[in-house]
Design a protein around this motif. Sequence first.
Motif, short mmCIF file in Angstrom:
data_model
loop_
_atom_site.label_atom_id
_atom_site.label_comp_id
_atom_site.label_asym_id
_atom_site.label_seq_id
_atom_site.Cartn_x
_atom_site.Cartn_y
_atom_site.Cartn_z
N ARG A 260 -5.71 2.52 3.94
CA ARG A 260 -5.00 2.15 2.71
C ARG A 260 -4.24 0.83 2.86
NH1 ARG A 260 -1.34 5.46 5.30
NH2 ARG A 260 0.88 4.87 5.09
N ILE B 6 -3.72 4.22 -4.83
CA ILE B 6 -4.31 4.60 -3.55
C ILE B 6 -3.23 4.92 -2.53
CG2 ILE B 6 -5.67 3.75 -1.60
CD1 ILE B 6 -7.42 2.26 -3.59
N ASN B 7 -2.17 4.12 -2.52
CA ASN B 7 -1.09 4.36 -1.56
C ASN B 7 -0.29 5.62 -1.90
OD1 ASN B 7 -0.39 2.05 0.60
ND2 ASN B 7 -1.45 1.14 -1.17
N TYR C 219 -1.68 8.47 -3.21
CA TYR C 219 -2.46 9.69 -3.03
C TYR C 219 -3.21 9.78 -1.70
CZ TYR C 219 -1.51 10.64 -7.92
OH TYR C 219 -0.88 10.89 -9.11
N THR C 220 -3.04 8.83 -0.82
CA THR C 220 -3.70 8.94 0.47
C THR C 220 -2.79 8.44 1.58
OG1 THR C 220 -5.66 8.34 1.77
CG2 THR C 220 -4.77 6.67 0.30
N GLU C 221 -2.96 9.04 2.75
CA GLU C 221 -2.20 8.65 3.94
C GLU C 221 -3.11 8.00 4.98
OE1 GLU C 221 1.02 8.77 4.39
OE2 GLU C 221 1.42 9.70 2.43
N ALA C 222 -4.37 7.77 4.64
CA ALA C 222 -5.33 7.21 5.59
C ALA C 222 -4.91 5.79 5.99
CB ALA C 222 -6.73 7.21 4.99
#
Length: 371
Positions: free
Chosen positions: A176, A167-168, A170-173
Amino acid sequence: MGLSRQAKLITLACGTTCLFLAEIIVGYLAGSLALVADSFHMLSDIVSMVVAWYAIRLAARTTRTPRFTYGLQRAEILGALVNGVFLLALCFTIVVEAIQRYFNPEDIDNPKLVLIVGCLGLAINLVGLVLFRGHAHGHSDMNMHGVFLHVLGDALGSIGVIVSAIINIYTEASWRHYIDPSVSLLISFLIIRSTVPLVRNAMGVLMMSVPGGVSMDVLRKEVLKVDGVEGVHEFHVWSLNEGKSVASVHLVVREPGCGGCTGTASRPYMDIASDVKKRLHAYGIHSTTIQPEFVKPPLPNGMDSPAVSSVRSSAPQDMDASESTPFMVDSCLLKCNERSCESMKCCVDEPVGTGAREVELVDVVVSEPRP
């Protein structure tokens, strides 16, 4: 021929030690709480394997000594309890740290490195699960079941590390940041749910509770069905270890060879004891200590022997003296009579009627002894 339990523990301990060092170093460098939490689970695995291995060695010493008259057969139960308590303590520290991370979120600096280490950890844990798959249930071997729970917890931890790292990557939200502590909490609760029954069962054995599946009420009724048994008290059943149950009981029986006594002749005591042992054997109890307490039936002409007189004293006070009286035989006839001993006994006297069947020793009129 498969590996012995000790060989399995040594094999897995070597791989787990290497993985522990890798996870704790990478976890702190990358700032991954899930990986650090998993590394401490690895450390707990190593400790649990050492404890389990040593407990197996101790439990094998069944030779009795003046100090340990049962040998060290409960060593594995003690090992299981130590492992369970240690695992619960680790889960508590991880939960506290995860809650703190919610208020102070931190980034994982190198999620790809964390992912690699997590995959390596999962591989080693899967090997451990295969080695200990026969101990997935607590009734198989409590000591090895404790090790299995440690390995299972680490396998879940490795999966959590992998999920968090992916998750960390592939995402910058911003959400996370909460994946890592959330996964740690989930894993901790799953481990706690599996560990609490292990701790409870180990404590039950050490506290000498009645083995699971054994009903004392049923056993008492079974013993009272034996021909010649007039009463049962001081009846105890406990587990020596997972596979051995022990019992002790006081039996009230008629005194053999009572010259001049009325009533039916008593059975030989050894026949009575043999029947009692057979009934307990059917419930998985193969080590039994039986203490006989002999009473004499009433003598002719309405005169009682001292033992029966003491039994008659437990009859209701408002009973008509002319009634034909059945008596409850449940008072211990062999006990310390000093008042100072009351607080030192293992259990108090049982209420009338709880440990005996109602037995009419003889159909005779209760009256005062004739001069």
